[in-house]
Design a protein around this motif. Structure first.
Motif, PDB file in Angstrom:
ATOM      1  N   UNK A  22     -47.368 -21.895  88.296  1.00 22.00           N
ATOM      2  CA  UNK A  22     -46.968 -20.854  89.239  1.00 22.00           C
ATOM      3  C   UNK A  22     -47.372 -21.211  90.664  1.00 22.00           C
ATOM      4  N   UNK A  23     -46.465 -20.998  91.616  1.00 25.12           N
ATOM      5  CA  UNK A  23     -46.857 -21.167  93.019  1.00 25.12           C
ATOM      6  C   UNK A  23     -47.722 -19.995  93.470  1.00 25.12           C
ATOM      7  N   UNK A  24     -48.453 -20.192  94.529  1.00 25.02           N
ATOM      8  CA  UNK A  24     -49.302 -19.130  95.044  1.00 25.02           C
ATOM      9  C   UNK A  24     -48.493 -17.920  95.484  1.00 25.02           C
ATOM     10  N   UNK A  25     -49.102 -16.741  95.379  1.00 25.19           N
ATOM     11  CA  UNK A  25     -48.559 -15.445  95.802  1.00 25.19           C
ATOM     12  C   UNK A  25     -47.545 -14.851  94.831  1.00 25.19           C
ATOM     13  N   UNK A  26     -47.030 -15.647  93.899  1.00 25.33           N
ATOM     14  CA  UNK A  26     -46.001 -15.133  92.995  1.00 25.33           C
ATOM     15  C   UNK A  26     -46.646 -14.302  91.890  1.00 25.33           C
ATOM     16  N   UNK A  27     -46.183 -13.063  91.746  1.00 26.29           N
ATOM     17  CA  UNK A  27     -46.630 -12.187  90.669  1.00 26.29           C
ATOM     18  C   UNK A  27     -45.535 -12.112  89.615  1.00 26.29           C
ATOM     19  N   UNK A  28     -45.928 -12.224  88.332  1.00 25.95           N
ATOM     20  CA  UNK A  28     -44.943 -12.320  87.253  1.00 25.95           C
ATOM     21  C   UNK A  28     -45.054 -11.110  86.326  1.00 25.95           C
ATOM     22  N   UNK A  29     -43.908 -10.774  85.699  1.00 27.00           N
ATOM     23  CA  UNK A  29     -43.862  -9.629  84.779  1.00 27.00           C
ATOM     24  C   UNK A  29     -42.570  -9.699  83.976  1.00 27.00           C
ATOM     25  N   UNK A  30     -42.407  -8.731  83.065  1.00 24.31           N
ATOM     26  CA  UNK A  30     -41.164  -8.546  82.301  1.00 24.31           C
ATOM     27  C   UNK A  30     -40.767  -9.805  81.522  1.00 24.31           C
TER      28      UNK A  30
ATOM     29  N   UNK B 194     -42.135 -11.972  91.818  1.00 24.23           N
ATOM     30  CA  UNK B 194     -41.965 -11.310  93.103  1.00 24.23           C
ATOM     31  C   UNK B 194     -43.150 -11.643  94.003  1.00 24.23           C
ATOM     32  N   UNK B 195     -42.872 -11.780  95.293  1.00 29.20           N
ATOM     33  CA  UNK B 195     -43.928 -11.934  96.297  1.00 29.20           C
ATOM     34  C   UNK B 195     -44.032 -10.615  97.038  1.00 29.20           C
TER      35      UNK B 195
END
Length: 459
Positions: free
Chosen positions: A283-291, A324-325
């Motif tokens: 994962x790149x920095x700042x990226x939030x993951x879900x779903x 999403x960032x």
């Protein structure tokens, strides 16, 4: 046992008498019978007496020991022991010195340790587990003490676990066990498992690994049975499937705060089933993951990890999740590089085991087009300048609409380069007719992104 007898032959009382016994090296005294020495000085035992009457005698005895830890070069060793008596008024010195001679017989080693070793199975595939079996027996006739068992590990082997006593010392290429004693007739057994890792490169389709163990003890009577070896044959692992990972994003440019959907596809091109598969999405920095469509085994700020036991030849697996960032970018746009890697021990082709997707996140305030003026007067001869900036080259469409939503003209519809781009509008329709005064909307569309700016046209 040494015995000293001191006699005063008279005719007067002997006074201030000193008796010295010189112990030969490496004899050591153990115990005294009756009268202990007044002083022990180095190798000397010293007795002192205030007086001895004429005709009286004194008898002193003590036990000495020649240590059995000393190696003798000959079957017998001669030791001389001197004793000396001194008194101030002794009239005859010729009988003041006495000696005793003793012969030391070399200790006969008195037990026989035997080491046996085997490995089961003796032929395995690379990655499979095999077991070494060590059997140590004391054939007697006496108890063995203070002995060491050393196992020399062949290269490539990785030790897994031990059954019985674990080694006291572990080195990179050797294992050591230390034992205090083993009674006559007794045996002890040590087993441990090992394997050659699947990712270890072998130089041939079949290799042999020789494993040697040796036991050492000071008094072993027979050394020819103190060493044992075992040979295990390792068949080179044949890699037999081809895994591929593919990755895509639902859009290559997204506004900060808006989600993008990532899709991962794993394909087994065969010809055999794939086992023990790990998919890691960095994962790149700042990226939030879900779903997640398939819940991962592990999620951290750095990576998402899935583990799979099996994927049949020809099968594929699709995984999707949103990213999403949400944090402010602090700049006009941010490039997110996201790499997924798949790994399995027997994959035949590594070149298709990783894939990378780049998504550009735009800051909303800076994303849209800019106009060089809010009031546009075409009659002055200066066209309206529409400017937009791209993080990467891609397709863009610019349209002009009137206030009712009717499209007046298309200013651009094509691929533009990264960086700033400028498009001009002269205030006419698609057919070249001049539009009247009013409010018009300049719209920007590019791969799912839409924004617009309002301009007042005055004639």
């Amino acid at each position: 046992n040494y015995t000293l007898q001191l006699v005063n032959l008279g005719p007067k009382v002997a006074e201030n008498v000193q008796l010295v016994d010189l112990l030969p090296d490496p004899v050591v005294q153990v115990a005294f019978g009756g009268l202990p020495p007044r002083k022990v000085q180095g190798d000397s035992l010293i007795w002192t007496f205030d007086s001895i009457l004429p005709g009286d005698s004194l008898k002193i005895s003590f036990t000495a020991l020649f240590p059995d830890t000393i190696e003798l070069q000959m079957p017998f060793f001669e030791i001389l022991n001197f004793a000396l008596v001194q008194a101030e008024f002794d009239t005859n010195l010729t009988n003041n010195l006495s000696q005793a001679k003793i012969f030391i017989r070399r200790v006969t080693k008195n037990y026989d340790l035997e080491l046996a070793k085997n490995v089961q199975p003796d032929t395995v595939r690379q990655g499979d587990v095999f077991t070494y079996d060590l059997l140590l027996t004391n054939h007697g006739p006496r108890t063995a003490s203070n002995f060491i068992l050393k196992e020399a590990l062949p290269p490539l082997i990785k030790v897994l676990q031990f059954q019985g006593k674990p080694p006291d010392v572990v080195q990179q290429d050797s294992l050591f066990w230390k034992f205090d004693s083993l009674s006559q007739g007794d045996s002890l057994r040590i087993r441990f498992q090992a394997r050659v890792p699947e990712d270890q490169e072998l130089t041939a389709d079949l290799i042999s690994l020789v494993n040697v163990a040796v036991v050492s003890a000071t008094r072993d009577t027979l050394l020819t049975n103190n060493l044992a070896s075992a040979i295990v044959f390792i068949r080179k692992l044949t890699r037999n499937y081809d895994l591929e990972v593919k990755k895509s994003a639902s859009m290559d440019t997204v506004l900060q705060g808006n989600p993008v959907t990532y899709s991962l596809q794993i394909i087994n091109h065969g010809p055999r089933p794939a086992n023990q598969i790990t998919l890691r999405d960095n994962l790149p920095g700042r990226l939030q993951v879900s779903n997640f469509t398939l819940n991962p085994d592990q999620v951290s700020q750095e990576a998402i990890i899935w583990n799979f036991d099996h994927l049949a030849a020809g099968d594929s697996l699709l995984i999707a999740y949103d990213g999403v960032v949400k944090e402010p970018l602090g700049q006009r746009f941010l490039s997110l590089q996201n790499t997924a890697v798949i790994s399995a021990a027997r994959d035949t082709n590594d070149v298709n085991n990783s894939t990378t997707v780049v998504v550009t996140v735009m800051q909303p305030a800076d994303f849209c087009i800019t106009l060089d003026r809010n009031v546009f007067e075409p009659e002055k001869g200066q066209p309206l300048q529409v400017t937009f900036e791209l993080a990467a080259g891609r397709r863009v469409r610019l349209d002009v609409y009137d206030i009712t939503g009717y499209r007046i003209t298309t200013l651009a519809d094509g691929t533009f380069h990264a960086g700033p781009n400028i498009v001009l509008w002269d205030g006419s329709t698609q057919s070249g007719q001049k539009v009247g005064s009013g409010v018009y909307l300049i719209t920007f569309r590019s791969e799912g992104l839409v924004c617009w700016k309002k301009v007042i046209l005055v004639r």
